[in-house]
Design an enzyme around this catalytic site. Sequence first.
Site: not given
Ligand code: NDP
Length: 327
Positions: A161, A189, A13
Amino acid sequence: SKKPVRVAVTGAAGQIGYALLFRIASGEMLGKDQPVILQLLEIPDEKAQNALKGVIMELEDCAFPLLVGIEAHSDPMTAFKDTDYALLVGARPRGPGMERADLLAANAQIFTVQGKALNAVASRNVKVLVVGNPANTNAYIAMKSAPDLPAKNFTAMLRLDHNRAASQIASKTGKAVAGIEKLAVWGNHSPTMYADYRFATIDGQSVKTLINDEAWNRDVFLPTVGKRGAAIIAARGLSSAASAANAAIDHMRDWALGTNGKWVTMGIPSDGSYGIPKDVMFGYPVTCEGGEYKIVQGLEIDAFSQECINKTLKELTDEQDGVKHLL
Ligand code: NDP
């Protein structure tokens, strides 16, 4: 018609999930003749589960012919059941005042649990791609937590990248990005990744010869590719979710369907190639065929490249040493 395959996506999500799921369901990842079942994982939190329900409603409303099943999960042990492909997108973002060690520990916890779940219930041929940061180290943790699965099934996303480097080269040379071959990205990365166009060609001509500017390579190209994510956040106020999702699609598609000899970049457990210690989750140039990747061998590493590779390797081994006691 083909038997459906199971595709698990975590953090379903989130922003990347929103840019990713619709393309998987439309056949852009595994082919326009491959039906898919989506197994979507979100944290148990009510807000996240509600958001996931909304995304599922939209997936239903697309009436994708290839989407033959959608499941919502809050437990990796059910989300990963029999899964053929797992895209691990959800990860703990760095919160205010959070130290690097805390971030590593929080993610070590998530990816240990998910690696164990994959080990217990996923298809024995599961292809795993870790997108959530720190992606290489998270992939390493998941791999180490899944001793009954082949280590080679675990990969980290370096493709963004790679694609960023290709786009910079196309714009510098004034040629179309589609003409680029033999581009490589080495390492983590992170801004330390080493994008290497010494072997690259564009429309069959040597990129290095066309550009012929070592200072541009060092002072413009490498920092631009390395800091691209931060530049997009500064410009958009939001992170580069769409291009990250696109790179995840590229990575999985090429791994599953092959690259026809074209080089792409994947973060994979080292087999010792190019002096990288075994099992370090490292970006390498690879080709893919028959569902397997193969490292491009025999490339000459000059002094500047070795220095860049050593720097990104040091960062990765420091990260991996930082989580060893948690495994
Ligand atoms: P995103 O969908 O934007 O990002 C998710 C992950 O991808 C982050 O770790 C982010 O890293 C990484 N990432 C890698 N490359 C990129 C890039 N080029 N640009 C942006 N992100 C990149 O995050 P949201 O917060 O919107 O969504 C995360 C979801 O995951 C939430 O819905 C949350 O509930 C869920 N979640 C699940 C967990 C679990 O499975 N236990 C734990 C925590 C969250 P970076 O932070 O460095 O941008």
